[in-house]
Design a protein around this motif. Sequence first.
Motif, short mmCIF file in Angstrom:
data_model
loop_
_atom_site.label_atom_id
_atom_site.label_comp_id
_atom_site.label_asym_id
_atom_site.label_seq_id
_atom_site.Cartn_x
_atom_site.Cartn_y
_atom_site.Cartn_z
N ALA A 51 -4.38 33.45 10.27
CA ALA A 51 -3.74 34.62 9.64
C ALA A 51 -4.38 34.92 8.29
CB ALA A 51 -2.24 34.37 9.49
N LEU A 52 -4.65 33.89 7.51
CA LEU A 52 -5.28 34.10 6.19
C LEU A 52 -6.72 34.61 6.34
CD1 LEU A 52 -3.92 30.99 4.28
CD2 LEU A 52 -3.24 33.39 3.97
N LEU A 53 -7.45 34.05 7.31
CA LEU A 53 -8.81 34.54 7.55
C LEU A 53 -8.79 35.99 8.03
CD1 LEU A 53 -10.52 31.48 9.29
CD2 LEU A 53 -10.68 32.20 6.91
N ALA A 54 -7.84 36.33 8.87
CA ALA A 54 -7.73 37.71 9.35
C ALA A 54 -7.41 38.65 8.19
CB ALA A 54 -6.66 37.82 10.44
N LEU A 55 -6.52 38.24 7.31
CA LEU A 55 -6.19 39.05 6.13
C LEU A 55 -7.46 39.36 5.34
CD1 LEU A 55 -3.47 39.99 4.68
CD2 LEU A 55 -3.84 38.02 3.20
N ASP A 56 -8.27 38.33 5.11
CA ASP A 56 -9.52 38.50 4.37
C ASP A 56 -10.52 39.37 5.14
OD1 ASP A 56 -11.71 37.92 2.47
OD2 ASP A 56 -12.51 36.77 4.16
N LEU A 57 -10.72 39.09 6.42
CA LEU A 57 -11.76 39.81 7.17
C LEU A 57 -11.40 41.26 7.43
CD1 LEU A 57 -12.97 37.11 9.71
CD2 LEU A 57 -14.00 37.79 7.54
N PHE A 58 -10.19 41.52 7.88
CA PHE A 58 -9.81 42.92 8.14
C PHE A 58 -9.75 43.71 6.84
CE2 PHE A 58 -8.55 41.08 12.18
CZ PHE A 58 -8.89 42.08 13.09
N GLY A 59 -9.15 43.12 5.83
CA GLY A 59 -9.11 43.80 4.53
C GLY A 59 -10.50 43.97 3.95
N GLY A 60 -11.31 42.93 4.07
CA GLY A 60 -12.66 42.98 3.53
C GLY A 60 -13.56 43.97 4.23
N ALA A 61 -13.38 44.14 5.53
CA ALA A 61 -14.18 45.13 6.26
C ALA A 61 -13.93 46.52 5.71
CB ALA A 61 -13.85 45.08 7.76
N VAL A 62 -12.70 46.78 5.31
CA VAL A 62 -12.36 48.09 4.74
C VAL A 62 -12.75 48.16 3.27
CG1 VAL A 62 -10.48 49.72 4.26
CG2 VAL A 62 -10.51 48.44 6.42
N VAL A 63 -12.39 47.13 2.50
CA VAL A 63 -12.66 47.19 1.06
C VAL A 63 -14.15 47.33 0.79
CG1 VAL A 63 -12.85 44.73 0.47
CG2 VAL A 63 -11.92 46.31 -1.17
N ASN A 64 -14.99 46.62 1.52
CA ASN A 64 -16.43 46.69 1.28
C ASN A 64 -17.02 48.05 1.63
OD1 ASN A 64 -16.41 44.07 0.37
ND2 ASN A 64 -17.10 43.21 2.29
N ALA A 65 -16.29 48.85 2.38
CA ALA A 65 -16.75 50.18 2.74
C ALA A 65 -16.28 51.26 1.77
CB ALA A 65 -16.28 50.54 4.16
N THR A 66 -15.41 50.90 0.83
CA THR A 66 -14.90 51.90 -0.12
C THR A 66 -15.94 52.21 -1.18
OG1 THR A 66 -13.91 50.28 -1.63
CG2 THR A 66 -12.51 51.12 0.19
N ARG A 67 -15.84 53.41 -1.73
CA ARG A 67 -16.78 53.81 -2.79
C ARG A 67 -16.64 52.92 -4.01
NH1 ARG A 67 -17.12 60.40 -2.46
NH2 ARG A 67 -18.43 60.35 -0.60
#
Length: 182
Positions: A51-67
């Motif tokens: 669950a913690l890894l998913a929080l990081d990966l799913f959130g990170g996939a989006v955050v790293n794509a933000t301007r």
Amino acid sequence: MTTSLNSFLVAPEATRSESLTVYTTALAGAALATVLMLSTDVPLMATVVVALLALDLFGGAVVNATRSAKRRFHGPDRSARHHLGFVAAHIQPFVLALVVPDFTWTVAAAVYAMALASATVIAFTPAVLRRAIAFALTALGLLIATSLLTAPGELTWFAPVLLVKLLLSHMLPEEAKEQAAT
């Protein structure tokens, strides 16, 4: 959430919309991964870690794509060394191998090596081809991760999301910046 914590988790100067999208995706990914894990007989600790890894990966996939994150990670003070260090620090495949009995060390090493090798190729590809190469390597990585590697069914999402986060979201600068470099 305090501004400084949001600046750390998302990026400095992140917009409200960017933050909302990141946190919503992170929570949805973590919730869905948790549901998948609860349908198995793995230890509760493994479910919490996933669950913690998913929080990081799913959130990170989006955050790293933000301007705002692109400004943070692709500023003039950032080099290929910084980008590859970020990718190398993502040891989550080995964490999974440590806590999930059916996620093997071989699969962990293959996923990690694939991400790092692909990121290295992307980092040293000329800017004019970088986006196409990143998508090509991600597409091939998805094939390998979902067809040639054997991960437990409840974790088949892991390698694809990791590759999207690292190769497409993190390794690629804003397109306008890429075009200016050509």
